[in-house]
Write an enzyme that holds these catalytic residues in place. Sequence first.
Site, PDB file in Angstrom:
ATOM      1  N   HIS A   1       0.897  -1.289  -0.032  1.00 20.03           N
ATOM      2  CA  HIS A   1      -0.055  -0.004  -0.056  1.00 20.03           C
ATOM      3  C   HIS A   1       0.998   1.122   0.075  1.00 20.03           C
ATOM      4  CE1 HIS A   1       0.374   0.584   4.517  1.00 20.03           C
ATOM      5  NE2 HIS A   1       0.287  -0.596   4.623  1.00 20.03           N
TER       6      HIS A   1
ATOM      7  N   ASP B   1       0.023   4.450   1.277  1.00 13.96           N
ATOM      8  CA  ASP B   1      -0.280   5.443   2.188  1.00 13.96           C
ATOM      9  C   ASP B   1       0.325   4.823   3.565  1.00 13.96           C
ATOM     10  OD1 ASP B   1      -2.179   3.215   2.556  1.00 13.96           O
ATOM     11  OD2 ASP B   1      -3.038   4.383   3.999  1.00 13.96           O
TER      12      ASP B   1
ATOM     13  N   ASP C   1       6.110   0.907   6.483  1.00 16.80           N
ATOM     14  CA  ASP C   1       4.836   0.628   6.586  1.00 16.80           C
ATOM     15  C   ASP C   1       4.036   1.419   5.477  1.00 16.80           C
ATOM     16  OD1 ASP C   1       2.288  -0.634   6.765  1.00 16.80           O
ATOM     17  OD2 ASP C   1       2.106   0.111   8.829  1.00 16.80           O
TER      18      ASP C   1
ATOM     19  N   GLU D   1      -4.895   2.080   2.659  1.00 17.71           N
ATOM     20  CA  GLU D   1      -5.124   0.705   3.174  1.00 17.71           C
ATOM     21  C   GLU D   1      -5.013   1.222   5.024  1.00 17.71           C
ATOM     22  OE1 GLU D   1      -3.435  -2.559   5.886  1.00 17.71           O
ATOM     23  OE2 GLU D   1      -2.895  -0.440   5.533  1.00 17.71           O
ATOM     24  N   GLU D   2      -4.495   2.169   5.254  1.00 17.09           N
ATOM     25  CA  GLU D   2      -4.461   2.475   6.736  1.00 17.09           C
ATOM     26  C   GLU D   2      -5.695   2.821   7.184  1.00 17.09           C
ATOM     27  OE1 GLU D   2      -2.245   1.759   8.671  1.00 17.09           O
ATOM     28  OE2 GLU D   2       0.091   1.735   7.511  1.00 17.09           O
TER      29      GLU D   2
ATOM     30  N   ASP E   1       3.601  -6.534   3.585  1.00 14.37           N
ATOM     31  CA  ASP E   1       3.200  -5.588   4.588  1.00 14.37           C
ATOM     32  C   ASP E   1       3.481  -6.130   5.941  1.00 14.37           C
ATOM     33  OD1 ASP E   1       1.807  -3.331   5.477  1.00 14.37           O
ATOM     34  OD2 ASP E   1      -0.079  -3.655   5.207  1.00 14.37           O
TER      35      ASP E   1
ATOM     36  N   HIS F   1       4.179   3.235  12.536  1.00 11.67           N
ATOM     37  CA  HIS F   1       3.224   4.328  12.767  1.00 11.67           C
ATOM     38  C   HIS F   1       3.831   5.150  13.908  1.00 11.67           C
ATOM     39  CE1 HIS F   1      -0.563   2.003  11.467  1.00 11.67           C
ATOM     40  NE2 HIS F   1       0.353   1.744  10.619  1.00 11.67           N
TER      41      HIS F   1
END
Length: 409
Positions: A78, A80, A139, A173-174, A196, A378
């Site tokens: 992904h 984002d 990520d 995706e997030e 991922d 994150h």
Amino acid sequence: MKQALLNRFLRYVQFDTQSDASQAGCPSTPGQLALADQLREELIKLGFSQVALSSTGYLTALVPATVEGVPPIGFIAHLDTAPDFSGANVRPQLIENYDGGDIPLGELNRLSPKEFPELDQYLGQTLITTDGTSLLGADDKAGIAEIVTALSTLMQEPGSLHGDIYLCFTPDEEIGRGADKFDFETFKAEWAYTVDGGELGGLEFENFNAATAVVTAKGNNCHPGSAYGVMVNAQTMAARFHAKMPLGDTPENSQDYAGFFHLAEMKGVTEEAQLTYIIRDFDLDQFEQRKRWLTERVEACNAQLHQGSLSVSITDSYYNMRDQLIPHPHIVDIAKQAMGELGITPKIKPIRGGTDGSRLSYMGLPCPNLFTGGHNFHGKHEFICLESMVKATEVIMAICRLTAKQLKG
């Protein structure tokens, strides 16, 4: 291959692709489309076929088969980064031959093995960290870099045998929207792997069942000077409701297969307030029980109120992919064998979260998750090991070869 992989990753993380759930568009932020467009140009130059970028930010491409009769497979990552921590102005630090000490992240923060003991396994290796002002973006830009490097390398190998290999890089995706506009007519794989995951060897085919619950408190506002018997403070109602939640049944107090309720957001004024919870459980029956319990608790609270009211709205997000993968054991077995051939011990554990593959598996595309080599996603303590990234790249290539070797018709 190692240098090309590193260069790609460092280039990709310069794009600010932080997604934004408050925006209804797809993708939710323009940076995702900017990265996708740059990747589109790169894939064309590398010789990928059927390279296409949709207006909604889904980038797809194909590596054509070199042998007939092999099931088509795919790899997904992904674009984002997480919406709750800045992904702008990323300034990666390259720590070569890591010596086991603290790694400064700017002037105020540090990455210490006392707090993050997993650092001890990377002595003598190359780490990529943040500078303490942003997340890193591994990520899932590491997954993107690994897929592009693996498949472009595979195309250059003389005599390489593989079936059709599709790739797709998805937006948002997030914030749970990565599968919303997935184009199955373009992406013709029989199964796929999301790239991922976390540390070296990670192989995941179980994840939470997930839902979002919004508890709304309705009050009554008036001038505080004449509030007696009239004002009903919705914020107070919401605070009292949350105070009676099972506070030990939370993310910070659970691990492994334990589920939880998580207060993700609270907002409001006197007239109306909202509590947004995410509900997670691996077991479907327990997941349904959690939703029923929350609904019944709202009803019980309402029965005790003399003024004001509470309501709850619950929306399912995704389900445990395990049930969709059990009928297709070869998908996971090939990934295990690929890791074994490279001297990697598979670390099979449940995902305490979800991936695009969680939803795609229920949409007819079985889709377990492979490691990227990263940790602490994150946040400012995010880091990734370059040598693990190389291994992830090699696992992707090995899966392609093994699929052709084992399943050629």
